[in-house]
Design a protein around this motif. Structure first.
Motif, PDB file in Angstrom:
ATOM      1  N   LEU A 139       0.829  -1.199   0.000  1.00 11.56           N
ATOM      2  CA  LEU A 139       0.000   0.000   0.000  1.00 11.56           C
ATOM      3  C   LEU A 139       0.866   1.253   0.000  1.00 11.56           C
ATOM      4  O   LEU A 139       1.897   1.302   0.683  1.00 11.56           O
ATOM      5  CB  LEU A 139      -0.915   0.014   1.228  1.00 11.56           C
ATOM      6  N   ALA A 140       0.434   2.248  -0.743  1.00 10.15           N
ATOM      7  CA  ALA A 140       1.080   3.562  -0.697  1.00 10.15           C
ATOM      8  C   ALA A 140       0.808   4.163   0.683  1.00 10.15           C
ATOM      9  O   ALA A 140      -0.165   3.774   1.353  1.00 10.15           O
ATOM     10  CB  ALA A 140       0.513   4.453  -1.797  1.00 10.15           C
TER      11      ALA A 140
ATOM     12  N   ALA B 145      -0.584   6.897   1.725  1.00 13.49           N
ATOM     13  CA  ALA B 145      -1.943   7.416   1.891  1.00 13.49           C
ATOM     14  C   ALA B 145      -2.964   6.282   1.995  1.00 13.49           C
ATOM     15  O   ALA B 145      -3.929   6.373   2.761  1.00 13.49           O
ATOM     16  CB  ALA B 145      -2.308   8.349   0.737  1.00 13.49           C
ATOM     17  N   GLU B 146      -2.754   5.198   1.246  1.00 14.29           N
ATOM     18  CA  GLU B 146      -3.651   4.046   1.333  1.00 14.29           C
ATOM     19  C   GLU B 146      -3.534   3.377   2.695  1.00 14.29           C
ATOM     20  O   GLU B 146      -4.537   2.974   3.280  1.00 14.29           O
ATOM     21  CB  GLU B 146      -3.317   3.022   0.240  1.00 14.29           C
ATOM     22  N   ARG B 147      -2.318   3.266   3.191  1.00 14.16           N
ATOM     23  CA  ARG B 147      -2.100   2.659   4.508  1.00 14.16           C
ATOM     24  C   ARG B 147      -2.738   3.516   5.602  1.00 14.16           C
ATOM     25  O   ARG B 147      -3.374   2.992   6.512  1.00 14.16           O
ATOM     26  CB  ARG B 147      -0.597   2.493   4.763  1.00 14.16           C
ATOM     27  N   ASP B 148      -2.588   4.823   5.495  1.00 12.01           N
ATOM     28  CA  ASP B 148      -3.224   5.722   6.461  1.00 12.01           C
ATOM     29  C   ASP B 148      -4.737   5.562   6.433  1.00 12.01           C
ATOM     30  O   ASP B 148      -5.385   5.515   7.480  1.00 12.01           O
ATOM     31  CB  ASP B 148      -2.861   7.178   6.178  1.00 12.01           C
ATOM     32  N   PHE B 149      -5.306   5.495   5.228  1.00 13.98           N
ATOM     33  CA  PHE B 149      -6.754   5.311   5.091  1.00 13.98           C
ATOM     34  C   PHE B 149      -7.177   4.001   5.748  1.00 13.98           C
ATOM     35  O   PHE B 149      -8.140   3.962   6.520  1.00 13.98           O
ATOM     36  CB  PHE B 149      -7.162   5.329   3.619  1.00 13.98           C
ATOM     37  N   LEU B 150      -6.436   2.938   5.464  1.00 16.07           N
ATOM     38  CA  LEU B 150      -6.743   1.626   6.029  1.00 16.07           C
ATOM     39  C   LEU B 150      -6.704   1.664   7.552  1.00 16.07           C
ATOM     40  O   LEU B 150      -7.654   1.259   8.220  1.00 16.07           O
ATOM     41  CB  LEU B 150      -5.753   0.579   5.503  1.00 16.07           C
ATOM     42  N   LEU B 151      -5.626   2.149   8.109  1.00 17.37           N
ATOM     43  CA  LEU B 151      -5.453   2.115   9.565  1.00 17.37           C
ATOM     44  C   LEU B 151      -6.412   3.055  10.286  1.00 17.37           C
ATOM     45  O   LEU B 151      -6.759   2.818  11.441  1.00 17.37           O
ATOM     46  CB  LEU B 151      -4.005   2.423   9.931  1.00 17.37           C
ATOM     47  N   GLY B 152      -6.868   4.102   9.628  1.00 21.06           N
ATOM     48  CA  GLY B 152      -7.826   5.023  10.234  1.00 21.06           C
ATOM     49  C   GLY B 152      -9.239   4.480  10.334  1.00 21.06           C
ATOM     50  O   GLY B 152     -10.076   5.022  11.071  1.00 21.06           O
ATOM     51  N   GLN B 153      -9.510   3.405   9.634  1.00 20.94           N
ATOM     52  CA  GLN B 153     -10.870   2.859   9.635  1.00 20.94           C
ATOM     53  C   GLN B 153     -11.302   2.391  11.013  1.00 20.94           C
ATOM     54  O   GLN B 153     -12.472   2.500  11.378  1.00 20.94           O
ATOM     55  CB  GLN B 153     -10.995   1.709   8.628  1.00 20.94           C
TER      56      GLN B 153
END
Length: 149
Positions: free
Chosen positions: A108-109, A111-119
């Motif tokens: 994951l890029a 920003a994608e990792r941040d989006f994932l972990l923020g869920q």
């Protein structure tokens, strides 16, 4: 106004969220702003999901997301008013499922990792807001991503 921050073990299950609601009710006169972490161990599950995405196994991605949704469903369903959070949770998981399936087979890029972990925080905050409403405390869910970069 006061800020009431509750960590993962404070929102780990329905009993913990019920205790949280009692604390918030006791502080009602101070106009609490409630901030919550992900349910205990959910961030760990999301981290593992990121690795599953990298490995590219579509079925395992779906299984991991189904398990996370089921965990939140069980907690929400055990709380008065918690069922009000379920449609938004299902929509969030569907969006995440699409994004993770699109990223299959690669790391994951950032920003994608941040989006994932923020869920995890998004999901638990939806459950807590519904639970607060369910016990008669006025609560408005707010997506902090609208104002935080």
């Amino acid at each position: 106004m006061i800020v009431c921050k509750f960590g993962g073990t404070s929102v780990q299950d329905a009993a913990a969220i019920t205790r949280l609601a009692l604390i918030v009710a006791e502080r009602r006169a101070e106009h609490p702003l409630v901030v919550v972490s992900a349910l205990a161990k959910v961030t760990d599950g999301l981290l593992r999901l990121g690795e599953t995405v990298r490995l590219g196994d579509a079925g395992a991605i779906n299984d991991a997301l189904d398990a996370l949704l089921q965990r939140h469903d069980v907690v929400a369903s055990a709380l008065p008013g918690g069922e009000m959070a379920l449609p938004a949770l299902q929509e969030d998981v569907a969006t995440l499922r699409d994004r993770m399936q699109a990223a299959r087979g690669r790391a994951l890029a950032p920003a994608e990792r941040d989006f994932l972990l923020g869920q995890g925080e998004i999901w638990s905050s939806r459950v807590v807001a519904a639970a607060l409403e369910g016990v008669g405390l006025h609560a408005e869910w707010f997506d902090v991503r609208q104002v935080m970069v």
